[in-house]
Write a protein that holds these residues in place. Structure first.
Motif, PDB file in Angstrom:
ATOM      1  N   ASP A  83       0.906  -1.536  -0.247  1.00 40.07           N
ATOM      2  CA  ASP A  83       0.244   0.212   0.107  1.00 40.07           C
ATOM      3  C   ASP A  83       1.092   1.531   0.143  1.00 40.07           C
ATOM      4  O   ASP A  83       0.680   2.032  -0.779  1.00 40.07           O
ATOM      5  CB  ASP A  83      -0.951   0.132   0.914  1.00 40.07           C
ATOM      6  N   GLY A  85       4.378   1.481  -1.341  1.00 39.55           N
ATOM      7  CA  GLY A  85       4.348   1.190  -2.734  1.00 39.55           C
ATOM      8  C   GLY A  85       6.552   0.652  -2.534  1.00 39.55           C
ATOM      9  O   GLY A  85       6.863   1.619  -2.686  1.00 39.55           O
ATOM     10  N   LYS A 111       0.321  -3.364  -8.590  1.00 38.27           N
ATOM     11  CA  LYS A 111       0.780  -1.777  -8.221  1.00 38.27           C
ATOM     12  C   LYS A 111       2.583  -1.888  -9.285  1.00 38.27           C
ATOM     13  O   LYS A 111       3.217  -0.867  -9.125  1.00 38.27           O
ATOM     14  CB  LYS A 111       1.788  -2.167  -6.712  1.00 38.27           C
TER      15      LYS A 111
END
Length: 332
Positions: A83, A85, A111
């Protein structure tokens, strides 16, 4: 001049202390923060404050994290880093079950983060050289892969049985050596030490390319053994990952039938045997180099989370087979 990567480590137990040692020695990387709610019991990082959780590591401004917490916490910790990164190297197995492993792999891929699983055996010099020689065709067609991984019970393991702790190494390295996933597994297990989880398992399998496999794994032996044998049409490679030794036994033309007694224990023919001289680099160091390189843009040598997910599926199939008393098929 490019700055060093900033690394964080969560989990300062048995494996965590070795990760810390290697991170400190890794060129181009600075270990800037560590975390463990239980503190630094091994004195791993006396010069760093021991932070309480993953969120604290993120606030320290890290580029990537090494996750060495117990398996049951992998999902929560890995997703926290995703979340934010942050790239992650997660100790094996990727997660406690298939659902958690699928979620972790999916989120990291979505991501665009580098995610890897810490299957240290892949980086053992004996298996690295074995894989290279097999890829070069030294054994020809592969017929069978057999492993033995046994020793005394490690008191540090409390949340999983021998399948998720030890056998997962063999299941991963077998698919990597053969470059083929599992198609079926059949297993029997037992509990002899009074724990809730299994402490001994015998696994028979077949890969998608029809290579047959078998794995003997336990925590009940008074000696330690880590052996991988790959048998093919031209001979066999035997890797001892404790000694980091690799030996080749060639199928030969020397006929031993001329001496009946000799043939009874030598076989019908034999060839040369060679133990190779290897550059013995610590596997964990090689693993960290590979992950650093992946964060910098070269992911060719990491164990991906997608590969880690397949291994979790095989682990669950092994446990299902042992419980149900039947062979389990896997999709691939």
């Amino acid at each position: 001049m490019a700055r060093n990567l900033r690394a964080g480590l969560i989990g300062l137990g048995m494996m965590g202390r070795h990760h810390a040692r290697n991170l400190r020695a890794l060129e181009g990387v600075d270990l800037v923060a560590v975390a463990d709610p239980g503190g630094d019991v091994h004195g791993t990082a006396p010069d760093l404050d021991v932070l309480p959780d993953a969120e604290s590591l993120i606030k320290a401004g890290i580029d990537y994290a090494v996750v060495a917490v117990p398996t049951q916490f992998h999902r929560e910790v890995a997703l926290t880093f995703a979340d934010a990164g942050v790239h992650c190297l997660v100790e094996k197995p990727l997660a406690f079950d298939i659902g958690e492993a699928e979620e972790i792999a999916r989120v990291f891929e979505h991501k665009g983060l580098v995610g890897a699983v810490g299957y240290i055996e892949r980086y053992n010099p004996a298996l690295q050289e074995m894989r290279r020689r097999i890829a070069d065709g030294q054994l020809g067609q592969i017929y069978q892969i057999s492993t033995r991984r046994q020793g005394a019970f490690p008191d540090r393991i409390h949340d999983v049985g021998v399948v998720k702790d030890l056998a997962t190494h063999d299941l991963d390295l077998t698919t990597w050596v053969a470059q083929s996933p599992y198609a079926t597994v059949g297993a029997v297990s037992t509990r002899r030490s009074g724990r809730n989880d299994e402490d001994m398992v015998s696994i028979a399998g077949r890969l998608a390319d029809d290579t047959i496999t078998n794995h003997m794994v336990n925590w009940l032996s008074p000696f330690k053994e880590r052996i991988t044998v790959v048998t093919g049409e031209k001979g066999a490679l035997v890797g001892d990952t404790i000694k980091a030794d690799l030996t080749f036994h060639a199928n030969g033309k020397a006929d031993t039938n001329v001496w009946e007694t000799m043939a009874s224990f030598r076989g019908v023919s034999e060839g040369d045997s060679v133990r190779y001289a290897l550059q013995r680099t610590e596997p964990l160091r090689t693993e960290h180099i590979a992950f650093r390189n992946a964060v910098l843009g070269d992911p060719s040598d990491i164990v991906t989370m997608r590969e880690g997910l397949h291994t979790v599926r095989v682990v669950e199939a092994v446990l299902e087979s042992a419980q149900a008393g039947r062979t389990v098929s896997l999709s691939f």
